[in-house]
Each structure stands twice: as C-alpha cells, then as structure tokens.
Design a protein around this motif. Sequence first.
Motif, PDB file in Angstrom:
ATOM      1  N   ASP A 182      13.005   3.012  -6.654  1.00 36.98           N
ATOM      2  CA  ASP A 182      11.625   3.350  -7.660  1.00 36.98           C
ATOM      3  C   ASP A 182      11.799   2.541  -8.929  1.00 36.98           C
ATOM      4  O   ASP A 182      10.875   2.134  -9.425  1.00 36.98           O
ATOM      5  CB  ASP A 182      11.676   4.795  -7.770  1.00 36.98           C
ATOM      6  N   THR A 183      13.067   2.496  -9.270  1.00 36.85           N
ATOM      7  CA  THR A 183      13.266   1.916 -10.790  1.00 36.85           C
ATOM      8  C   THR A 183      14.443   1.176 -10.865  1.00 36.85           C
ATOM      9  O   THR A 183      15.202   1.169  -9.920  1.00 36.85           O
ATOM     10  CB  THR A 183      13.529   2.993 -11.944  1.00 36.85           C
ATOM     11  N   PRO A 184      14.528   0.239 -11.958  1.00 40.45           N
ATOM     12  CA  PRO A 184      15.529  -0.840 -12.022  1.00 40.45           C
ATOM     13  C   PRO A 184      16.863   0.064 -12.144  1.00 40.45           C
ATOM     14  O   PRO A 184      17.983  -0.147 -11.807  1.00 40.45           O
ATOM     15  CB  PRO A 184      15.279  -1.417 -13.350  1.00 40.45           C
ATOM     16  N   ALA A 185      16.944   1.231 -13.124  1.00 40.91           N
ATOM     17  CA  ALA A 185      17.990   2.108 -13.139  1.00 40.91           C
ATOM     18  C   ALA A 185      18.563   2.456 -11.647  1.00 40.91           C
ATOM     19  O   ALA A 185      19.697   2.528 -11.558  1.00 40.91           O
ATOM     20  CB  ALA A 185      17.747   3.301 -14.081  1.00 40.91           C
ATOM     21  N   ASP A 186      17.755   2.882 -10.947  1.00 40.62           N
ATOM     22  CA  ASP A 186      18.063   3.395  -9.337  1.00 40.62           C
ATOM     23  C   ASP A 186      18.746   2.320  -8.736  1.00 40.62           C
ATOM     24  O   ASP A 186      19.663   2.420  -8.042  1.00 40.62           O
ATOM     25  CB  ASP A 186      16.790   3.956  -8.671  1.00 40.62           C
ATOM     26  N   LEU A 187      18.065   0.943  -8.899  1.00 39.09           N
ATOM     27  CA  LEU A 187      18.720  -0.137  -8.380  1.00 39.09           C
ATOM     28  C   LEU A 187      20.094  -0.395  -8.886  1.00 39.09           C
ATOM     29  O   LEU A 187      20.936  -0.579  -7.769  1.00 39.09           O
ATOM     30  CB  LEU A 187      17.830  -1.152  -8.409  1.00 39.09           C
ATOM     31  N   ALA A 188      20.311  -0.363 -10.080  1.00 38.63           N
ATOM     32  CA  ALA A 188      21.594  -0.674 -10.626  1.00 38.63           C
ATOM     33  C   ALA A 188      22.699   0.306 -10.134  1.00 38.63           C
ATOM     34  O   ALA A 188      23.645   0.068  -9.958  1.00 38.63           O
ATOM     35  CB  ALA A 188      21.403  -0.448 -12.183  1.00 38.63           C
ATOM     36  N   PRO A 205       0.881  -1.253   0.142  1.00 32.97           N
ATOM     37  CA  PRO A 205       0.216  -0.105  -0.013  1.00 32.97           C
ATOM     38  C   PRO A 205       1.073   1.139  -0.035  1.00 32.97           C
ATOM     39  O   PRO A 205       0.358   2.041  -0.577  1.00 32.97           O
ATOM     40  CB  PRO A 205      -0.742  -0.175   1.286  1.00 32.97           C
ATOM     41  N   GLU A 206       1.890   1.216   0.730  1.00 33.34           N
ATOM     42  CA  GLU A 206       2.914   2.447   0.781  1.00 33.34           C
ATOM     43  C   GLU A 206       3.436   2.753  -0.875  1.00 33.34           C
ATOM     44  O   GLU A 206       3.963   3.902  -0.756  1.00 33.34           O
ATOM     45  CB  GLU A 206       3.886   2.072   1.756  1.00 33.34           C
ATOM     46  N   GLY A 207       3.598   2.004  -1.665  1.00 34.81           N
ATOM     47  CA  GLY A 207       4.312   2.063  -2.919  1.00 34.81           C
ATOM     48  C   GLY A 207       4.655   0.910  -3.517  1.00 34.81           C
ATOM     49  O   GLY A 207       4.503  -0.433  -3.130  1.00 34.81           O
ATOM     50  N   ALA A 208       5.458   1.033  -4.357  1.00 37.93           N
ATOM     51  CA  ALA A 208       6.037  -0.131  -5.362  1.00 37.93           C
ATOM     52  C   ALA A 208       7.439   0.149  -5.174  1.00 37.93           C
ATOM     53  O   ALA A 208       7.871   1.149  -5.782  1.00 37.93           O
ATOM     54  CB  ALA A 208       5.376  -0.494  -6.630  1.00 37.93           C
ATOM     55  N   SER A 250       5.373  -4.900   5.351  1.00 37.13           N
ATOM     56  CA  SER A 250       5.727  -3.402   4.780  1.00 37.13           C
ATOM     57  C   SER A 250       6.449  -2.886   5.874  1.00 37.13           C
ATOM     58  O   SER A 250       7.500  -1.788   5.713  1.00 37.13           O
ATOM     59  CB  SER A 250       4.503  -2.620   4.872  1.00 37.13           C
ATOM     60  N   GLY A 251       6.579  -3.198   7.130  1.00 28.74           N
ATOM     61  CA  GLY A 251       7.401  -2.621   8.192  1.00 28.74           C
ATOM     62  C   GLY A 251       8.751  -2.969   7.924  1.00 28.74           C
ATOM     63  O   GLY A 251       9.667  -2.227   8.376  1.00 28.74           O
ATOM     64  N   ALA A 252       9.131  -4.000   7.285  1.00 23.88           N
ATOM     65  CA  ALA A 252      10.669  -4.381   6.939  1.00 23.88           C
ATOM     66  C   ALA A 252      11.157  -3.810   5.361  1.00 23.88           C
ATOM     67  O   ALA A 252      12.273  -4.095   5.202  1.00 23.88           O
ATOM     68  CB  ALA A 252      10.768  -5.897   6.766  1.00 23.88           C
ATOM     69  N   LEU A 253      10.174  -3.095   4.937  1.00 20.50           N
ATOM     70  CA  LEU A 253      10.616  -2.528   3.538  1.00 20.50           C
ATOM     71  C   LEU A 253      11.304  -0.896   3.793  1.00 20.50           C
ATOM     72  O   LEU A 253      10.514  -0.129   4.427  1.00 20.50           O
ATOM     73  CB  LEU A 253       9.643  -2.494   2.651  1.00 20.50           C
ATOM     74  N   VAL A 254      12.235  -0.685   3.272  1.00 19.38           N
ATOM     75  CA  VAL A 254      12.848   0.625   3.253  1.00 19.38           C
ATOM     76  C   VAL A 254      13.037   1.310   1.863  1.00 19.38           C
ATOM     77  O   VAL A 254      13.570   0.714   0.997  1.00 19.38           O
ATOM     78  CB  VAL A 254      14.411   0.634   4.042  1.00 19.38           C
ATOM     79  N   PHE A 255      12.414   2.147   1.780  1.00 19.58           N
ATOM     80  CA  PHE A 255      12.410   2.781   0.305  1.00 19.58           C
ATOM     81  C   PHE A 255      13.561   3.688   0.061  1.00 19.58           C
ATOM     82  O   PHE A 255      13.686   4.735   0.814  1.00 19.58           O
ATOM     83  CB  PHE A 255      10.962   3.431  -0.028  1.00 19.58           C
TER      84      PHE A 255
END
Length: 451
Positions: free
Chosen positions: A314-320, A286-289, A444-449
């Motif tokens: 946010d994006t594969p490019a950011d992850l890369a 719910p907080e995002g993808a 969701s509590g374990a996810l860090v954007f």
Amino acid sequence: MARPSIVPISLTVDDRTGYTLWAPPWEEDGEEWQAFLGTTEGDVATVHLFPTPAKLAAFCRTSTDHDLADHPVWPVVAGLGAPDLTPDDDHRYDLDGVYDIAAEDPDRWAVEELAATVDIVTRLAECLDTTDEDDDDEQFEAVAELAGKPEIGSLGLGVEAFAGRSGEDAWIGVGSVLDELWEDVVEELSEHFDWTGAGTATIEEYPPASEAGEDTGDVDEDDATPEPLDVAVTEPGGATAAAVATGAGVRAIARGSRVTASPAAVAAAAEFWEAVGILPVEIVVPEGAGVTLRCYVEDVARFLGRDGEVFLFDTPADLARFCAGNEQHDLTEIASWPEVADTDTLPLPAEQDRYDLTELSEVLTEVADGAAGLVPHRALVQPVEGVRDLAEYADLTRVEELLAPGMPLGRAVARADREPGTPLDAAEAAQLRPLWDDAVVAVSGALVFRD
C-alpha cells in the motif's frame, strides 16, 4: 508533428521562480510555429512570468494582448484554473541549478534534467530572437554557441553517452562548456524576462526557489477562478493539463495511489535506489494501487516477488518494512539486496517509474467517444513499458501475443515509437480499448497485494 498544445512551465532564475506558458512546435497553414506567453513590441520580445499559477490563470482569463492569443487551443486555456496551470515536475526548469546538476554523477535523472533545461533555453532564444535572417548581429550568441557545442549535443543521446571512462570525460566536457557559457546564456535571456506578470505583479511577490514548489495556487475570493472547462489541453507527454496539477508541495504519484512525496524527497531517495540498481515502481490497476521494486538482470525485468507473482504494498513504508524482513523472494540474490534491506531510504517511485494502467483505458475511451486529436500515440509508451516488464517477469504469453508486431495494439505501440506525436483517432482508440483491457486483466492476475 504533434497537434497544437499549450503547456504550463516554471522558470527559476536568480533564486526567483516565475510561471508562464509554452506552446510546443505545431504546424499551421504549412508552417511550423512555437511560442511562449509574451509580447513583441518593435524589436523586443518578452516572456511574461507570474509569481503564482493563480496570477497566471487570472491573466489568461482577462487578456488577449499576447503572442498566444491566436493559438488554436487558447480558448480552452483561458477557461482553466490555477491547478490546471500548475506545471508538473518535468516542466519546471531551474536555470540556477545547472552547475549543481553538472557536478553530480551522470545518472539518468541528471542527464535528462540537464538536457531538458538546455532544450528550453534554446527554445526561448528561438522565440525571442527578432533579428532578420540576413542580420549579422545575433541577439543570443551565447545560446547559439552553447547549442552548437558537441558536448552539449551529447546530452540528447541519454545516459548511455556518459558511461565508462570515455563517458566520464564527456560529462566533464559538459561541465566545462557550462562553466564557460552558462552565465552569458542566462544574462542574454534575462533581458527578455518580464518579472511584472505583464504589469499584474511586483517583484516581491515572486517566491524564492526554495518555496516555489509549495505554491498551492490559492487565490483571494475576488480572484477566484471558474471551474475548468471539460476540455483537455494535451501536453507533449500525452497528459492533460488537469492531470498534472500539484498542491502544497506534495505530489500524488498517481490517481488512486496512497503514495505522496515532495519532489525533493523523491529526488533524494532516487540517489540511493539508482546506486543499488533496484528501483521503486508504482503500479495502478483497476483492483488498486501499490508499490514494489524492480531491477533488470541481463536486460530482463525482475520484480520483488516469487514464482511469477509481483508483490505490491500500500505504501512505501509498508514496502520498506517487508524489505527489512527475512522472507525469500526473487530479489534476495541480487548483490545489492543487503543494502536495500538495511536502508532507511524510503522507496519513493520517480515519475518515469509510475505505471497507471487504468488511465490509458480511460483515455482510449475518451478518444473513442469524441476526443480524437487531443491525445498523441506517445500516451501508450509508458503504460506499455510497465505491462511489458510485468508480462516478461510473470511469463504472460497472452500479453506478448497482444503486443506482437502484427497485432493492432503492437502496431499502435510501434507507431508510438516511430511517430509519437501522431494523434490517436476515434476508430483506432475504439479498437485498442478492449485489447488494452485484456492486457491489463492478464497483468493484474500476476499482482499480489501484500499486507
């Protein structure tokens, strides 16, 4: 057995792609049925293929002279537009491409794609065969011979059947059988393919294989389709027809996602990520993808993160860009990590590595509110897989409790494994919805954007 459903599919034969519909097996009046969109005249059965989903939709709106006209959900299909009748990647069957697949290494994508192609071929033959049971002459001898080969049967065992030295030999055996029989199989079936769209199209309108994925379903104003009916047609995988729409060769990997990629780009990227044993994953809450990376160490899930927190981008490019940096995390010690840090291959999640945890909540709500019978238990399988992995990595005991065998959610998941086609009923969905939401909140509590 699953409830009646109709699934849009595409077939590519001789570098030409056509769109049609398949009704997977369902039971009615104590008998099992299965059918494709086609007609049977005398001893000849044909499957109608259309050059675009728009042409297919137009035919469905106006024609009732075909083998699916009496299907229980045909009235729903007749009201759907071109986007809803566009097949997803799992229902595009390239009969031309089996030799190329068999020439690849037997990773899970190659094995699953080859198995799916052989499966749809045998289903086509079953539906198109009009000979009597007592007739000694078979219409589809090559298909029957192919299906009877033990090498082909091993495809149903999954990628594990092709591991190690014996697995390599088994994969070579699959290729040998295809070399021997596939051309005859395609020739037998091709005699029953109608490339005129039941008289609505010319052969020049059919796109070559290289362009089939670019179809947008656009139609002329005179052929514009009505708004889709607010009714779901359930696929074997649990998704609705409206949920599998694609456009302009770009696939939105999940609703709310910022990740888009062509099927070809995803497949090309998968070769690298499968080889290094670390896979891109998309998670929608719910907080995002966001996208992250996951591997398994002694069958235990490990994510790109630290101290039980999973990093999402946010994006594969950011992850890369993050992977190319120097920050320490729980994947740094994986032997293949230097290859990941140095690669130019974008981390594009494959379909089976998408976990939309919000969609299941919406589906359970819809079923509880009156859509009972349209969603099978298998709809639980993929999102629960994602939640289990995240809970395992983050040591979320609350999620483990919710999924325990004696709990309602755990029992539903067990039934999804045992009887995947059994539909969810309203009472069960109403009970599961808050429990699933509880699990998603914990995860969701374990996810860090990350930026």
